[in-house]
Design an enzyme around this catalytic site. Structure first.
Site, PDB file in Angstrom:
ATOM      1  N   LYS A   1     -11.981  -2.084  16.097  1.00 60.13           N
ATOM      2  CA  LYS A   1     -10.960  -1.669  17.062  1.00 60.13           C
ATOM      3  C   LYS A   1     -11.265  -2.216  18.461  1.00 60.13           C
ATOM      4  CE  LYS A   1     -10.102   2.527  14.398  1.00 60.13           C
ATOM      5  NZ  LYS A   1     -10.329   3.985  14.296  1.00 60.13           N
TER       6      LYS A   1
ATOM      7  N   GLY B   1      -0.789   4.485  -0.319  1.00 57.18           N
ATOM      8  CA  GLY B   1      -1.737   5.583  -0.221  1.00 57.18           C
ATOM      9  C   GLY B   1      -1.216   6.633   0.744  1.00 57.18           C
ATOM     10  N   THR B   2      -2.132   7.283   1.440  1.00 59.45           N
ATOM     11  CA  THR B   2      -1.746   8.362   2.348  1.00 59.45           C
ATOM     12  C   THR B   2      -0.772   7.887   3.413  1.00 59.45           C
ATOM     13  OG1 THR B   2      -3.866   9.462   1.996  1.00 59.45           O
ATOM     14  CG2 THR B   2      -2.616  10.105   3.948  1.00 59.45           C
TER      15      THR B   2
ATOM     16  N   GLY C   1       0.812  -1.201   0.000  1.00 61.98           N
ATOM     17  CA  GLY C   1       0.000   0.000   0.000  1.00 61.98           C
ATOM     18  C   GLY C   1       0.848   1.254   0.000  1.00 61.98           C
TER      19      GLY C   1
END
EC number: 1.1.1.3
Length: 337
Positions: free
Chosen positions: A196, A12-13, A10
């Site tokens: 979570k 991404g951000t 990944g």
């Protein structure tokens, strides 16, 4: 100086921020005797510009990540990410992940590796706010209850409802600011917080805590209105989406739902996009954790912290070995909204 080869899933951000932080921390990591070397970055589109990431490292071929000493997963999702994480763990390659959905939903496949110390996941719950390691250090206490605001998107929307903004408009604002996805169900439906909470439950009270039970006890914020929040405020309360772990009916129960909190409650005093958790134990009493729970650099900092943990010789985050006995103290239930 030993080279540690890193494969990244990944870009991404969070992945982009992590690459930036790896460069900034190179000298500090070398002080531990390890030289970090990024050897591959798995992405869905290798032709897309990724500022700060050398193009030759980008790949769409999962086989390219095999030659690594550690796998860092910030891709998200439970299918491809799950298969690649499991492949690495089966080869005794340590994995650092921020993926709470993967940990919650595929725990049966991951648990043995977590117990072996191969799985690091500080960033999975409150991003850069270090609650996973802190809760592990509380195993010498008897947990009474745990309550948390674990989703900043919902907290932002509720703050806008308090300002009189209708739900649909508040949600659009959250999407425009990048707090909510185009499909916001995981956030506003409470499922992100439920993932979570499931991770926290296995860490603190029962390694077998079931995701399905938490999901069944999850309710989101879609039904809330400015009028309901006004009514709460008139009674000296605020409404927040709270993830809770507490004893009820002779067993530990995990719930995510909007609740009415006294305006003076620690969870009621947090900023609009902050995460917070209140943990009450018999020995230490009440502990409050608060901080940024999302964002590229925030989450990447926790991932990098796990890399420091790995190179310093510490094992990954272990679930509690056995189910914790129920406390003999009665816990008052929060009032649901």
């Amino acid at each position: 100086m030993e080279t540690v080869r890193i494969a990244l899933l990944g870009a991404g951000t969070v992945g982009g921020c992590l690459v930036e932080l790896l460069g900034a921390h190179r000298g500090r990591l070398e002080a531990f005797g390890y030289r970090p070397e990024l050897v591959s970055v798995l992405v869905r589109d290798a032709g897309k510009p990724r500022p700060g990431i050398p193009p030759h490292l980008l790949t769409t071929d999962p086989a390219a990540i095999a030659e690594a000493d550690v796998l860092i997963e910030v891709m998200g999702g439970t299918k491809l990410a799950g298969e690649l994480v499991l492949r690495a763990l089966e080869a005794d390659t340590p994995v650092i992940t921020a993926n709470k959905a993967l940990l919650a939903e595929r725990w049966g496949e991951l648990r043995g590796y977590a117990e072996a110390g191969l799985l690091y996941y500080e960033a999975s719950v409150m991003a850069g706010t270090p609650v996973i390691g802190a809760l592990q250090s509380l195993w010498g206490n008897r947990l009474l209850e745990l309550h948390g605001i674990l989703n900043g998107t919902c907290n932002y929307i509720l703050g806008r409802l308090e300002a009189g903004i209708p739900y649909a408009q508040a949600l659009k604002e959250a999407q425009d600011k990048g707090y909510a996805e185009a499909d916001p169900t995981l956030d506003v439906g409470g499922f992100d917080a439920a993932h979570k909470l499931t991770v926290l439950s296995r860490l603190t009270v029962d390694p077998d805590f079931a995701w399905e039970e938490v999901r069944a006890n999850t309710r989101g914020i879609e039904h809330l209105t400015p009028e309901l929040l006004d009514e709460a405020r008139a009674n000296g309360q605020v409404i927040r989406l709270v993830a809770s772990l507490f004893p009820e009916g002779g067993r530990w129960v995990g719930k995510v739902r909007p609740v009415r909190l006294p305006a003076s409650h620690p969870l009621a005093l947090m900023g609009s996009v902050r995460n917070a958790m209140v943990c009450r134990t018999q020995e230490v009493g009440e502990l409050v954790f608060s901080g940024a729970g999302a964002g590229g650099h925030v989450t990447a900092s926790a991932v990098l912290g796990d890399l420091y943990r790995l190179v310093s010789g510490q094992p990954g985050h272990l679930p509690i070995p056995n189910a914790l006995p129920l406390p003999d103290i009665r816990v008052e239930a929060l009032e649901e909204a």
